[in-house]
Write a protein that holds these residues in place. Structure first.
Motif, PDB file in Angstrom:
ATOM      1  N   UNK A 125       0.787  -1.223   0.000  1.00  0.00           N
ATOM      2  CA  UNK A 125       0.000   0.000   0.000  1.00  0.00           C
ATOM      3  C   UNK A 125       0.822   1.277   0.000  1.00  0.00           C
ATOM      4  N   UNK A 126       2.135   1.163  -0.119  1.00  0.00           N
ATOM      5  CA  UNK A 126       3.021   2.317  -0.062  1.00  0.00           C
ATOM      6  C   UNK A 126       3.509   2.718  -1.453  1.00  0.00           C
ATOM      7  N   UNK A 127       3.919   3.969  -1.545  1.00  0.00           N
ATOM      8  CA  UNK A 127       4.515   4.475  -2.786  1.00  0.00           C
ATOM      9  C   UNK A 127       6.021   4.258  -2.688  1.00  0.00           C
ATOM     10  N   UNK A 128       6.549   3.466  -3.608  1.00  0.00           N
ATOM     11  CA  UNK A 128       7.933   3.004  -3.519  1.00  0.00           C
ATOM     12  C   UNK A 128       8.716   3.437  -4.755  1.00  0.00           C
ATOM     13  N   UNK A 129       9.919   3.938  -4.521  1.00  0.00           N
ATOM     14  CA  UNK A 129      10.837   4.264  -5.615  1.00  0.00           C
ATOM     15  C   UNK A 129      12.041   3.332  -5.529  1.00  0.00           C
ATOM     16  N   UNK A 130      12.448   2.807  -6.670  1.00  0.00           N
ATOM     17  CA  UNK A 130      13.675   2.024  -6.771  1.00  0.00           C
ATOM     18  C   UNK A 130      14.597   2.771  -7.727  1.00  0.00           C
ATOM     19  N   UNK A 131      15.754   3.169  -7.238  1.00  0.00           N
ATOM     20  CA  UNK A 131      16.726   3.885  -8.064  1.00  0.00           C
ATOM     21  C   UNK A 131      17.736   2.872  -8.578  1.00  0.00           C
ATOM     22  N   UNK A 132      17.673   2.650  -9.880  1.00  0.00           N
ATOM     23  CA  UNK A 132      18.430   1.583 -10.521  1.00  0.00           C
ATOM     24  C   UNK A 132      17.444   0.538 -11.015  1.00  0.00           C
ATOM     25  N   UNK A 133      17.689   0.009 -12.211  1.00  0.00           N
ATOM     26  CA  UNK A 133      16.736  -0.940 -12.792  1.00  0.00           C
ATOM     27  C   UNK A 133      17.036  -2.355 -12.295  1.00  0.00           C
ATOM     28  N   UNK A 143       2.495  -5.727  -3.710  1.00  0.00           N
ATOM     29  CA  UNK A 143       1.372  -5.074  -3.038  1.00  0.00           C
ATOM     30  C   UNK A 143       1.554  -3.570  -2.857  1.00  0.00           C
ATOM     31  N   UNK A 144       2.598  -2.999  -3.436  1.00  0.00           N
ATOM     32  CA  UNK A 144       2.792  -1.560  -3.295  1.00  0.00           C
ATOM     33  C   UNK A 144       1.682  -0.819  -4.039  1.00  0.00           C
ATOM     34  N   UNK A 145       1.386   0.391  -3.611  1.00  0.00           N
ATOM     35  CA  UNK A 145       0.363   1.166  -4.325  1.00  0.00           C
ATOM     36  C   UNK A 145       0.907   1.695  -5.640  1.00  0.00           C
ATOM     37  N   UNK A 146       2.231   1.981  -5.654  1.00  0.00           N
ATOM     38  CA  UNK A 146       2.883   2.435  -6.884  1.00  0.00           C
ATOM     39  C   UNK A 146       4.370   2.126  -6.789  1.00  0.00           C
ATOM     40  N   UNK A 147       4.913   1.588  -7.859  1.00  0.00           N
ATOM     41  CA  UNK A 147       6.346   1.305  -7.926  1.00  0.00           C
ATOM     42  C   UNK A 147       6.943   2.134  -9.058  1.00  0.00           C
ATOM     43  N   UNK A 148       7.852   3.008  -8.695  1.00  0.00           N
ATOM     44  CA  UNK A 148       8.497   3.896  -9.661  1.00  0.00           C
ATOM     45  C   UNK A 148       9.965   3.527  -9.758  1.00  0.00           C
ATOM     46  N   UNK A 149      10.447   3.290 -10.966  1.00  0.00           N
ATOM     47  CA  UNK A 149      11.847   2.954 -11.185  1.00  0.00           C
ATOM     48  C   UNK A 149      12.528   4.136 -11.875  1.00  0.00           C
ATOM     49  N   UNK A 150      13.606   4.635 -11.267  1.00  0.00           N
ATOM     50  CA  UNK A 150      14.403   5.706 -11.855  1.00  0.00           C
ATOM     51  C   UNK A 150      15.701   5.117 -12.392  1.00  0.00           C
ATOM     52  N   UNK A 151      16.042   5.447 -13.608  1.00  0.00           N
ATOM     53  CA  UNK A 151      17.210   4.831 -14.241  1.00  0.00           C
ATOM     54  C   UNK A 151      17.824   5.805 -15.240  1.00  0.00           C
ATOM     55  N   UNK A 152      19.143   5.912 -15.219  1.00  0.00           N
ATOM     56  CA  UNK A 152      19.840   6.797 -16.165  1.00  0.00           C
ATOM     57  C   UNK A 152      19.724   6.273 -17.588  1.00  0.00           C
ATOM     58  N   UNK A 153      19.907   4.975 -17.763  1.00  0.00           N
ATOM     59  CA  UNK A 153      19.746   4.342 -19.073  1.00  0.00           C
ATOM     60  C   UNK A 153      18.396   3.622 -19.064  1.00  0.00           C
ATOM     61  N   UNK A 154      17.361   4.355 -19.382  1.00  0.00           N
ATOM     62  CA  UNK A 154      16.004   3.874 -19.169  1.00  0.00           C
ATOM     63  C   UNK A 154      15.639   2.678 -20.037  1.00  0.00           C
ATOM     64  N   UNK A 155      14.824   1.814 -19.444  1.00  0.00           N
ATOM     65  CA  UNK A 155      14.169   0.715 -20.143  1.00  0.00           C
ATOM     66  C   UNK A 155      12.672   1.003 -20.106  1.00  0.00           C
ATOM     67  N   UNK A 156      11.866   0.311 -20.911  1.00  0.00           N
ATOM     68  CA  UNK A 156      10.423   0.584 -20.937  1.00  0.00           C
ATOM     69  C   UNK A 156       9.809   0.579 -19.534  1.00  0.00           C
ATOM     70  N   UNK A 157       9.093   1.630 -19.203  1.00  0.00           N
ATOM     71  CA  UNK A 157       8.450   1.749 -17.905  1.00  0.00           C
ATOM     72  C   UNK A 157       9.239   2.552 -16.885  1.00  0.00           C
ATOM     73  N   UNK A 158      10.536   2.760 -17.126  1.00  0.00           N
ATOM     74  CA  UNK A 158      11.366   3.524 -16.201  1.00  0.00           C
ATOM     75  C   UNK A 158      11.155   5.024 -16.397  1.00  0.00           C
ATOM     76  N   UNK A 159      11.415   5.770 -15.350  1.00  0.00           N
ATOM     77  CA  UNK A 159      11.535   7.216 -15.458  1.00  0.00           C
ATOM     78  C   UNK A 159      13.014   7.585 -15.488  1.00  0.00           C
ATOM     79  N   UNK A 160      13.382   8.650 -16.194  1.00  0.00           N
ATOM     80  CA  UNK A 160      14.784   9.075 -16.171  1.00  0.00           C
ATOM     81  C   UNK A 160      15.185   9.506 -14.774  1.00  0.00           C
ATOM     82  N   UNK A 161      16.462   9.368 -14.464  1.00  0.00           N
ATOM     83  CA  UNK A 161      16.889   9.646 -13.090  1.00  0.00           C
ATOM     84  C   UNK A 161      16.702  11.107 -12.695  1.00  0.00           C
ATOM     85  N   UNK A 162      16.570  11.998 -13.660  1.00  0.00           N
ATOM     86  CA  UNK A 162      16.329  13.402 -13.331  1.00  0.00           C
ATOM     87  C   UNK A 162      14.966  13.619 -12.674  1.00  0.00           C
TER      88      UNK A 162
END
Length: 254
Positions: A125-133, A143-162
């Motif tokens: 139920x928490x909002x979780x960020x993972x830095x690195x793919x 079970x997280x409410x939202x999983x956000x992945x930040x990545x410098x070399x993005x893959x589909x679904x990732x957000x840029x690290x900025x």
């Protein structure tokens, strides 16, 4: 907490604790890792980033140099050079006896693919960020409410690290790859994550409890227990890989 006007503080404090009499006994690269062994029978690694942004100052062969001197190159803007510096720094902190005395304990499962498993229930139920793919993160944190992945070399679904500037202050849990020490983003990531439960993961992370002073709640890294097997393990010559040379260890600040 971190002095935002001096992001080097965290590096300087890590470096200054290294005994200047300890020497580098071996250094090199194996696959995606830079590695260093020292005269104290310690060994460490850090993620190799092939970024030669400024000319190197570090000699190709650092054998015999002061470990602290080599560790100071963790501050280099040449990231390939900085990886060697972080590996040197990690070889000091990850010495099994030193890490144990500092409060680190063995992880229950000695495999990085399982690093998110202990957090499955807590992050529900928490909002979780993972830095690195980490491709295994979504299945481990279902079970997280939202999983956000930040990545410098993005893959589909990732957000840029900025996106870190916008995303991290709004999250409940933040997992940061230890390679952020190499590219110098770690101080700012910790500052942005001060409202979240913050977990640093990966062999590039120093086994240093003082990181708790900068908002780190949990630190998971790697300690080499069999230096003779370390280089063959990293080079893929042993079936069990790095796990044949050491173990995952963890520290909880709270």
């Amino acid at each position: 907490m971190l002095d935002m006007w001096n992001p080097w503080e965290i590096y300087d404090r890590l470096i200054e604790q290294i005994d200047p009499s300890v020497r580098v006994s071996a250094c090199g690269r194996a696959g995606k890792w830079a590695f260093v062994e020292n005269s104290e029978a310690g060994a460490g690694m850090a993620f190799h980033m092939p970024v030669e942004s400024v000319p190197r100052s570090l000699p190709e062969d650092v054998t015999g140099l002061s470990l602290r001197e080599v560790a100071a190159f963790a501050k280099s803007w040449n990231f390939a050079e900085a990886a060697v510096g972080m590996a040197a720094l990690n070889s000091w902190y990850a010495l099994p006896s030193r890490a144990e005395a500092a409060g680190f304990a063995r992880c229950q499962v000695n495999n990085w693919q399982n690093l998110f498993d202990p957090w499955a229930k807590e992050t529900a139920g928490k909002r979780v960020v993972v830095i690195g793919h980490f491709p295994f993160a979504p299945a481990a944190l279902p079970a997280v409410s939202e999983l956000i992945v930040l990545e410098r070399n993005t893959l589909p679904g990732d957000l840029p690290d900025s996106a870190a500037e916008y995303v991290l202050p709004t999250c409940d849990y933040v997992f940061i790859t230890g390679s952020a020490f190499v590219n110098k983003t770690m101080p700012r990531l910790l500052e942005l994550s001060r409202g979240a439960r913050t977990i640093i993961v990966g062999p590039s992370s120093p086994a240093a409890p003082m990181l708790a002073e900068y908002g780190v709640d949990t630190l998971t890294t790697f300690s080499v227990t069999d230096v003779a097997s370390f280089q063959p393990a990293l080079s893929g010559h042993l079936l069990g890989g790095m796990y044949e040379a050491g173990r995952r260890i963890e520290f909880h600040a709270h």
